[in-house]
Design an enzyme around this catalytic site. Structure first.
Site, mmCIF file in Angstrom:
data_model
loop_
_atom_site.group_PDB
_atom_site.id
_atom_site.type_symbol
_atom_site.label_atom_id
_atom_site.label_comp_id
_atom_site.label_asym_id
_atom_site.label_seq_id
_atom_site.Cartn_x
_atom_site.Cartn_y
_atom_site.Cartn_z
ATOM 1 C CD GLN A 185 -3.486 55.596 47.508
ATOM 2 O OE1 GLN A 185 -3.962 56.045 48.480
ATOM 3 N NE2 GLN A 185 -3.161 56.520 46.217
ATOM 4 C CG ASN A 191 -0.569 55.923 44.172
ATOM 5 O OD1 ASN A 191 -1.509 55.155 44.436
ATOM 6 N ND2 ASN A 191 0.467 56.428 44.118
ATOM 7 C CG ASP A 210 -0.371 65.311 33.559
ATOM 8 O OD1 ASP A 210 -1.227 65.853 33.896
ATOM 9 O OD2 ASP A 210 0.151 63.932 32.946
ATOM 10 C CE1 TYR A 222 2.453 58.665 42.828
ATOM 11 C CE2 TYR A 222 3.766 57.439 41.106
ATOM 12 C CZ TYR A 222 2.239 57.890 41.594
ATOM 13 O OH TYR A 222 1.482 58.176 41.130
ATOM 14 C CE LYS A 228 2.841 62.067 44.240
ATOM 15 N NZ LYS A 228 3.008 62.732 42.465
ATOM 16 C CG HIS A 253 6.328 63.985 41.646
ATOM 17 N ND1 HIS A 253 5.890 62.776 40.922
ATOM 18 C CD2 HIS A 253 7.234 63.207 41.307
ATOM 19 C CE1 HIS A 253 6.308 62.109 40.654
ATOM 20 N NE2 HIS A 253 8.089 62.238 40.886
ATOM 21 C CG HIS A 280 0.121 65.576 38.918
ATOM 22 N ND1 HIS A 280 0.582 64.231 38.492
ATOM 23 C CD2 HIS A 280 -0.694 65.482 37.802
ATOM 24 C CE1 HIS A 280 -0.070 63.273 37.047
ATOM 25 N NE2 HIS A 280 -0.876 64.838 36.567
#
Length: 182
Positions: free
Chosen positions: A46, A48, A168, A132, A72, A119, A62
């Protein structure tokens, strides 16, 4: 590409090696063979992107809990960020240590974040874009996080926080007496 070890076990700062001519420049940002030669995961599933309008914005800290952990490969394609990672792997010699890296459109550096790391990043200028790759699809039920202002980590963010999501800002503080996540 040039792979630099960091102070955190298994994390890598990666510099591209641009080749230029009258047209401009070219550089590889990913090569499976080179990543594998450095012991890094390569099965990205994936990609992002994140856009933030205001300098001082914080996104993160996260991670995804097992069995949905992810590596990542982070790159700032517009603007400038301080990317911060925390080793959350309880068996690691760098457990609960963090390190920050300036990633920018100008320096073209990338950060390889291993599975088991939290991260986050702070925008250092207005109007940034981060891209990323991840090795696992986003799984909402596996999402976790650590508060960006956790006193145990004592991360020195370079700018006052201007924008942060409620989620967050509300991640829990690290509880050393709790069962390890990783």
């Amino acid at each position: 590409m040039i792979f630099h070890e960091t102070t955190l076990k298994d994390a890598r700062l990666i510099e591209v090696e641009p080749r230029g001519d009258e047209r401009g420049m070219f550089a590889r940002t990913f090569c499976r063979q080179e990543f594998e030669a450095h012991g890094l995961l390569t099965d990205f599933v994936q990609q992002n992107m994140s856009v933030s309008a205001q300098a001082g914005t914080i996104r993160g800290m996260h991670y995804q809990r097992p069995p949905f952990t992810e590596a990542k490969l982070v790159r700032c394609v517009r603007g400038r960020i301080l990317d911060v990672i925390v080793d959350m792997r309880s068996g690691s010699p760098t457990y609960l240590r963090h390190e920050g890296f300036e990633l920018s459109a100008d320096n073209r550096r990338q950060l390889y974040v291993p599975p088991g790391f939290a991260h986050s990043f702070q925008t250092l200028v207005d109007d940034i874009e981060v891209s990323y790759l991840v090795t696992a699809p986003y799984t909402p039920d596996a999402e976790g996080g650590v508060r960006y202002s956790d006193p145990l980590l004592a991360i020195s963010w370079p700018l006052p926080v201007t924008t942060i999501s409620d989620k967050d800002a509300g991640w829990p503080l690290i509880d050393r007496s709790a069962e390890p996540i990783f």
